[in-house]
Design a protein around this motif. Structure first.
Motif, PDB file in Angstrom:
ATOM      1  N   SER A 129      -5.539  35.885  -5.679  1.00  0.00           N
ATOM      2  CA  SER A 129      -4.314  35.092  -5.476  1.00  0.00           C
ATOM      3  C   SER A 129      -3.104  35.991  -5.278  1.00  0.00           C
ATOM      4  O   SER A 129      -2.273  35.748  -4.398  1.00  0.00           O
ATOM      5  CB  SER A 129      -4.077  34.166  -6.675  1.00  0.00           C
ATOM      6  N   LEU A 130      -3.013  37.032  -6.088  1.00  0.00           N
ATOM      7  CA  LEU A 130      -1.895  37.967  -5.987  1.00  0.00           C
ATOM      8  C   LEU A 130      -1.889  38.648  -4.622  1.00  0.00           C
ATOM      9  O   LEU A 130      -0.844  38.782  -3.983  1.00  0.00           O
ATOM     10  CB  LEU A 130      -2.009  38.998  -7.111  1.00  0.00           C
ATOM     11  N   LYS A 131      -3.069  39.042  -4.173  1.00  0.00           N
ATOM     12  CA  LYS A 131      -3.215  39.697  -2.868  1.00  0.00           C
ATOM     13  C   LYS A 131      -2.763  38.751  -1.752  1.00  0.00           C
ATOM     14  O   LYS A 131      -2.058  39.171  -0.823  1.00  0.00           O
ATOM     15  CB  LYS A 131      -4.676  40.104  -2.690  1.00  0.00           C
ATOM     16  N   THR A 132      -3.141  37.482  -1.846  1.00  0.00           N
ATOM     17  CA  THR A 132      -2.745  36.501  -0.832  1.00  0.00           C
ATOM     18  C   THR A 132      -1.234  36.321  -0.813  1.00  0.00           C
ATOM     19  O   THR A 132      -0.618  36.315   0.271  1.00  0.00           O
ATOM     20  CB  THR A 132      -3.445  35.148  -1.086  1.00  0.00           C
ATOM     21  N   LEU A 133      -0.634  36.182  -1.987  1.00  0.00           N
ATOM     22  CA  LEU A 133       0.827  36.049  -2.057  1.00  0.00           C
ATOM     23  C   LEU A 133       1.507  37.278  -1.457  1.00  0.00           C
ATOM     24  O   LEU A 133       2.456  37.148  -0.675  1.00  0.00           O
ATOM     25  CB  LEU A 133       1.285  35.869  -3.505  1.00  0.00           C
ATOM     26  N   ALA A 134       1.032  38.455  -1.820  1.00  0.00           N
ATOM     27  CA  ALA A 134       1.626  39.687  -1.297  1.00  0.00           C
ATOM     28  C   ALA A 134       1.512  39.734   0.230  1.00  0.00           C
ATOM     29  O   ALA A 134       2.468  40.107   0.926  1.00  0.00           O
ATOM     30  CB  ALA A 134       0.959  40.909  -1.926  1.00  0.00           C
ATOM     31  N   GLY A 135       0.353  39.344   0.746  1.00  0.00           N
ATOM     32  CA  GLY A 135       0.147  39.361   2.193  1.00  0.00           C
ATOM     33  C   GLY A 135       1.063  38.397   2.922  1.00  0.00           C
ATOM     34  O   GLY A 135       1.674  38.743   3.941  1.00  0.00           O
ATOM     35  N   VAL A 136       1.193  37.177   2.400  1.00  0.00           N
ATOM     36  CA  VAL A 136       2.053  36.167   3.012  1.00  0.00           C
ATOM     37  C   VAL A 136       3.506  36.645   3.031  1.00  0.00           C
ATOM     38  O   VAL A 136       4.253  36.366   3.971  1.00  0.00           O
ATOM     39  CB  VAL A 136       1.922  34.817   2.260  1.00  0.00           C
ATOM     40  N   LEU A 137       3.883  37.381   1.997  1.00  0.00           N
ATOM     41  CA  LEU A 137       5.262  37.871   1.888  1.00  0.00           C
ATOM     42  C   LEU A 137       5.474  39.192   2.632  1.00  0.00           C
ATOM     43  O   LEU A 137       6.559  39.761   2.590  1.00  0.00           O
ATOM     44  CB  LEU A 137       5.648  38.016   0.419  1.00  0.00           C
ATOM     45  N   GLY A 138       4.429  39.687   3.307  1.00  0.00           N
ATOM     46  CA  GLY A 138       4.567  40.900   4.115  1.00  0.00           C
ATOM     47  C   GLY A 138       4.486  42.203   3.339  1.00  0.00           C
ATOM     48  O   GLY A 138       4.870  43.256   3.845  1.00  0.00           O
ATOM     49  N   HIS A 139       3.962  42.164   2.129  1.00  0.00           N
ATOM     50  CA  HIS A 139       3.823  43.380   1.315  1.00  0.00           C
ATOM     51  C   HIS A 139       2.438  44.000   1.562  1.00  0.00           C
ATOM     52  O   HIS A 139       1.584  44.031   0.667  1.00  0.00           O
ATOM     53  CB  HIS A 139       3.992  43.056  -0.166  1.00  0.00           C
ATOM     54  N   ASP A 140       2.244  44.495   2.762  1.00  0.00           N
ATOM     55  CA  ASP A 140       0.930  45.036   3.124  1.00  0.00           C
ATOM     56  C   ASP A 140       0.534  46.213   2.237  1.00  0.00           C
ATOM     57  O   ASP A 140      -0.655  46.427   1.971  1.00  0.00           O
ATOM     58  CB  ASP A 140       0.910  45.448   4.597  1.00  0.00           C
ATOM     59  N   ASP A 141       1.522  46.984   1.775  1.00  0.00           N
ATOM     60  CA  ASP A 141       1.239  48.107   0.886  1.00  0.00           C
ATOM     61  C   ASP A 141       0.636  47.617  -0.428  1.00  0.00           C
ATOM     62  O   ASP A 141      -0.256  48.260  -0.996  1.00  0.00           O
ATOM     63  CB  ASP A 141       2.498  48.938   0.617  1.00  0.00           C
ATOM     64  N   LEU A 142       1.072  46.466  -0.899  1.00  0.00           N
ATOM     65  CA  LEU A 142       0.539  45.905  -2.136  1.00  0.00           C
ATOM     66  C   LEU A 142      -0.859  45.330  -1.934  1.00  0.00           C
ATOM     67  O   LEU A 142      -1.703  45.431  -2.817  1.00  0.00           O
ATOM     68  CB  LEU A 142       1.448  44.794  -2.671  1.00  0.00           C
ATOM     69  N   VAL A 143      -1.083  44.735  -0.771  1.00  0.00           N
ATOM     70  CA  VAL A 143      -2.383  44.118  -0.487  1.00  0.00           C
ATOM     71  C   VAL A 143      -3.495  45.141  -0.648  1.00  0.00           C
ATOM     72  O   VAL A 143      -4.529  44.866  -1.273  1.00  0.00           O
ATOM     73  CB  VAL A 143      -2.402  43.487   0.927  1.00  0.00           C
ATOM     74  N   GLU A 144      -3.292  46.334  -0.122  1.00  0.00           N
ATOM     75  CA  GLU A 144      -4.308  47.388  -0.209  1.00  0.00           C
ATOM     76  C   GLU A 144      -4.571  47.787  -1.661  1.00  0.00           C
ATOM     77  O   GLU A 144      -5.727  47.925  -2.079  1.00  0.00           O
ATOM     78  CB  GLU A 144      -3.859  48.609   0.607  1.00  0.00           C
ATOM     79  N   LEU A 145      -3.523  47.955  -2.445  1.00  0.00           N
ATOM     80  CA  LEU A 145      -3.674  48.306  -3.860  1.00  0.00           C
ATOM     81  C   LEU A 145      -4.425  47.211  -4.615  1.00  0.00           C
ATOM     82  O   LEU A 145      -5.332  47.481  -5.408  1.00  0.00           O
ATOM     83  CB  LEU A 145      -2.304  48.510  -4.512  1.00  0.00           C
ATOM     84  N   LEU A 146      -4.051  45.975  -4.363  1.00  0.00           N
ATOM     85  CA  LEU A 146      -4.664  44.841  -5.052  1.00  0.00           C
ATOM     86  C   LEU A 146      -6.119  44.640  -4.620  1.00  0.00           C
ATOM     87  O   LEU A 146      -6.968  44.280  -5.436  1.00  0.00           O
ATOM     88  CB  LEU A 146      -3.837  43.577  -4.819  1.00  0.00           C
ATOM     89  N   GLN A 147      -6.406  44.909  -3.355  1.00  0.00           N
ATOM     90  CA  GLN A 147      -7.780  44.791  -2.864  1.00  0.00           C
ATOM     91  C   GLN A 147      -8.679  45.802  -3.557  1.00  0.00           C
ATOM     92  O   GLN A 147      -9.814  45.485  -3.925  1.00  0.00           O
ATOM     93  CB  GLN A 147      -7.841  44.996  -1.345  1.00  0.00           C
ATOM     94  N   THR A 148      -8.183  47.010  -3.756  1.00  0.00           N
ATOM     95  CA  THR A 148      -8.956  48.043  -4.446  1.00  0.00           C
ATOM     96  C   THR A 148      -9.346  47.568  -5.845  1.00  0.00           C
ATOM     97  O   THR A 148     -10.501  47.694  -6.257  1.00  0.00           O
ATOM     98  CB  THR A 148      -8.143  49.354  -4.528  1.00  0.00           C
ATOM     99  N   THR A 149      -8.386  47.004  -6.556  1.00  0.00           N
ATOM    100  CA  THR A 149      -8.671  46.519  -7.910  1.00  0.00           C
ATOM    101  C   THR A 149      -9.623  45.328  -7.873  1.00  0.00           C
ATOM    102  O   THR A 149     -10.572  45.273  -8.662  1.00  0.00           O
ATOM    103  CB  THR A 149      -7.371  46.139  -8.639  1.00  0.00           C
ATOM    104  N   GLU A 150      -9.393  44.398  -6.957  1.00  0.00           N
ATOM    105  CA  GLU A 150     -10.279  43.234  -6.850  1.00  0.00           C
ATOM    106  C   GLU A 150     -11.719  43.694  -6.583  1.00  0.00           C
ATOM    107  O   GLU A 150     -12.664  43.154  -7.169  1.00  0.00           O
ATOM    108  CB  GLU A 150      -9.796  42.303  -5.738  1.00  0.00           C
ATOM    109  N   ASP A 151     -11.880  44.698  -5.725  1.00  0.00           N
ATOM    110  CA  ASP A 151     -13.215  45.234  -5.430  1.00  0.00           C
ATOM    111  C   ASP A 151     -13.856  45.842  -6.672  1.00  0.00           C
ATOM    112  O   ASP A 151     -15.050  45.639  -6.923  1.00  0.00           O
ATOM    113  CB  ASP A 151     -13.148  46.288  -4.316  1.00  0.00           C
TER     114      ASP A 151
END
Length: 167
Positions: free
Chosen positions: A119-141
Motif C-alpha cells: 500500500s505504501l509503495k502504491t501511494l508513493a508511486g501515485v504521488l510521483g515518489h519513484d525513489d521511494l517506490v524502489e526502496l519500499l519494493q526492496t523491503t516488500e520483496d
C-alpha cells in the motif's frame, strides 16, 4: 493524531506506522528465535531480525526523503500481533507444535507487513515518489522471501506434528 487531508499526509502516516511496526519487531524477533526448537526456524528468525533492522534504516531514509521524522505513531495492529506471538511463546507442549505455532504467528506478521509495504509503495508511486517506490519494493520483496522461508520450514515440520494426532 493529524488530520487526514491529502494522500501525502496518508503516506506520511503510513511510513510512521510501519516504522513503529518494524521497531516493535526488532524487540520481538529475538524472543521468537529463543523460543524456537527447530534450528532452521531459529536461524530464520535471527536472519529476519537483521533484515528487520535494515527495514528500520530504509524507513528512516524514506522519512528523510519525505522530510519527516518517522516517529509519533503507534502501530496498534503490530502491538496485537506481537502480543499474540508472546502468547505463543508461553505455550506449553511438544516442540514441533510450538514451532508451527510460532510460524503461524510470524506469518501473520509477514502478511501484515507485505500488505503495508504494498500500500505504501502504491501511494508513493501515485504521488510521483519513484525513489521511494524502489526502496519500499526492496523491503516488500524481503518480507515475501521471509514468508516463503517460513512456509518451507512449516512444510518440513508438519508431518512430524501430524504424527501427534490421535489415530
Amino acid at each position: 493524531m493529524s488530520k487526514l487531508t491529502t494522500l501525502s499526509v496518508l503516506l506520511e502516516q503510513e511510513v510512521k506506522d510501519l516504522y513503529n511496526a518494524e521497531t516493535q519487531l526488532v524487540k520481538a524477533l529475538p524472543k521468537m528465535a529463543k523460543a524456537a526448537n527447530d534450528k532452521a526456524l531459529k536461524e530464520a528468525f535471527e536472519t529476519h531480525l537483521e533484515e528487520t533492522k535494515g527495514h528500520v534504516e530504509r524507513l528512516k531514509k524514506v522519512a528523510d526523503l519525505l522530510g519527516i521524522k518517522p516517529i509519533g505513531k503507534i502501530c496498534k495492529a503490530m502491538q496485537g500481533l506481537v502480543e499474540e506471538g508472546g502468547e505463543t511463546i508461553e505455550e506449553k507442549g511438544e516442540g514441533v507444535l510450538r514451532d508451527i505455532a510460532l510460524i503461524v504467528a510470524a506469518q501473520k506478521v509477514e502478511h501484515y507487513e507485505i500488505s503495508g509495504y504494498g500500500s505504501l509503495k502504491t501511494l508513493a508511486g501515485v504521488l510521483g515518489h519513484d525513489d521511494l517506490v524502489e526502496l519500499l519494493q526492496t523491503t516488500e520483496d524481503e518480507e515475501g522471501e521471509a514468508d516463503k522461508k517460513l512456509t518451507s520450514i512449516a512444510e518440513r515440520l508438519l508431518p512430524q506434528a501430524l504424527e501427534l494426532e490421535p489415530a
